[in-house]
Design an enzyme around this catalytic site. Structure first.
Site, short mmCIF file in Angstrom:
data_model
loop_
_atom_site.label_atom_id
_atom_site.label_comp_id
_atom_site.label_asym_id
_atom_site.label_seq_id
_atom_site.Cartn_x
_atom_site.Cartn_y
_atom_site.Cartn_z
N TYR A 184 0.84 -1.20 0.00
CA TYR A 184 0.00 0.00 0.00
C TYR A 184 0.88 1.26 0.00
O TYR A 184 2.09 1.18 -0.15
CB TYR A 184 -1.01 -0.07 1.15
N GLY A 289 3.48 -15.00 9.94
CA GLY A 289 2.64 -15.84 9.09
C GLY A 289 2.39 -15.30 7.70
O GLY A 289 1.86 -16.01 6.85
N ARG A 316 -5.00 -15.61 10.52
CA ARG A 316 -5.96 -16.68 10.25
C ARG A 316 -6.40 -17.43 11.49
O ARG A 316 -7.55 -17.88 11.58
CB ARG A 316 -5.35 -17.63 9.21
#
Length: 387
Positions: A184, A289, A316
């Site tokens: 971004y 992760g 997650r």
């Protein structure tokens, strides 16, 4: 390191303005649960409140102004409707004793006219498109050639972040995190292939990040501000040939500011956590992760015991386990599958309908005995409610 009740992930943490009951941070994750104008849907409050046992919650990326909108039905923090919608979320989290930061995510070159309220071409540091095709409101499309930002555009983007940070506090957030990672806007200024400018922002690729962090910290207080970085992350075609000296220089410049925390994503090619830890005297949040398998309990504990960070962010694992701290205390294997087909839909299914460990055990007990008694109120998805 996984004995019940002894995990270092469950030990309290206190530093500066952070007083956390455990060292588990819920990582920011895009979920597309917003109205078309960027106001969060009512189910968003359920989702974050269910996960309020985390030491700290960080929201999905929120655009500070529609000029920085990267995708359709990603939430914003620009308007009064946005502030009101997010206040429902923060009140729900605080009612359950939680703490929550808003992540401000300016898309920069990310985006497409068919997925932007302004309907225009996005702008980034240089006119370099993302690899295609890209997701748009009604399917997929070839990426547009972004417009190169002018110095006035850069100043406006910084001002937009400042305004959104003020809105975040008005909405009841405990602080804000600037998204300087994962392709971004801020990451685009840091990366080699997306910043080809020949002005001051190109000659010193850290300049935009430093100016942005400084402006927001002066506006809302450094103790309410975090920064996320992902050195060397290749997502969405990003390229950083030699990230170590760049990020060392950036961290050295920002260390005296007194931020609430620095949130760093590790990378196989550049072990940023180990490299940057000695240069950062404040709170460091680790994410191990990204671009890998989901972080396990053992991996998170290792990060803490090896002193690579003070806190560990999980993505997650928090999706499918709303009571993640309780799962770790019970040495649960964190094996609940993620409803991948509902990751980016707009309702409660695959979002706020995951069971807690207690509910799972009760369901197994009912199944084993053949009972049909309801032991807990139906959740939104079970009731068939829809936004």
């Amino acid at each position: 390191m996984t004995n019940t009740g002894t995990s270092p992930l469950l030990t309290p943490y206190s530093s500066g303005s952070l007083f956390l009951p455990n060292r588990l941070v819920m990582a920011p994750m895009t979920r597309f649960r917003a109205h078309e104008d960027g106001t969060p849907l009512p189910v968003v409050a359920d989702y974050y409140a269910q996960r309020a046992e985390a030491g700290l919650l960080i929201t999905e990326g929120i655009w500070p102004h529609r000029r920085g909108q990267s995708g359709w039905r990603i939430p914003g923090l620009e308007t009064e409707a946005h502030v009101t919608g997010w206040r429902v979320v923060t009140e729900a989290v605080h009612a359950r004793g939680g703490r929550i930061f808003a992540q401000l995510m300016h898309g920069g070159r990310q985006g497409h006219p068919r997925s932007r309220l302004l309907g225009n071409i996005p702008a980034g540091p240089s006119a370099v498109p993302v690899p295609g095709p890209v997701h748009v409101r009604d399917g997929k499309a070839e990426p547009p050639l972004p417009r190169e930002m002018t110095t006035d555009d850069i100043r406006t983007a910084i001002d937009d972040h400042v305004h959104a940070a003020h809105n975040a506090l008005r909405a009841g957030f405990d602080g804000v995190e600037i998204h300087g990672a994962n392709s971004y806007l801020t990451h685009q200024f840091l990366a080699d292939n997306t910043n080809r400018r020949d002005d001051v922002y190109g000659r010193d690729k850290t300049r935009f990040a430093i100016e942005l962090v400084t402006a927001v910290s002066e506006a809302v207080g450094a103790h309410r501000l975090g920064l996320r970085l992902s050195p060397g992350n290749p997502q969405f075609g990003m390229s950083e040939a030699n990230p170590a000296p760049l990020y060392r220089r950036l961290v050295d410049a920002l260390a005296p500011v007194g931020l609430a925390y620095l949130h760093v994503t590790d990378n196989d090619a550049y072990p940023a956590l180990a490299d940057l830890r000695p240069r950062w005297n404040g709170t460091l949040v680790a994410n191990v992760g990204e671009n890998h398998a989901p972080t396990t309990q053992e991996q998170g504990e290792r990060v803490l015991t090896e002193d690579h960070a003070d806190l560990v962010s999980y993505g997650r694992a928090f999706l499918a386990h709303p009571d993640l701290p309780a799962r770790i205390a019970a040495n649960d294997p964190l094996a609940t599958p993620i409803s991948t087909e509902h990751l980016y839909t707009h309702g409660a299914q695959g979002y706020s309908d995951y069971p807690t460990l207690e509910e799972e055990r009760a369901r197994r007990l009912i199944s084993a005995c053949g009972c049909h008694t309801t032991l807990w109120p139906a959740r939104a998805a079970d009731r068939g409610d829809h936004p």
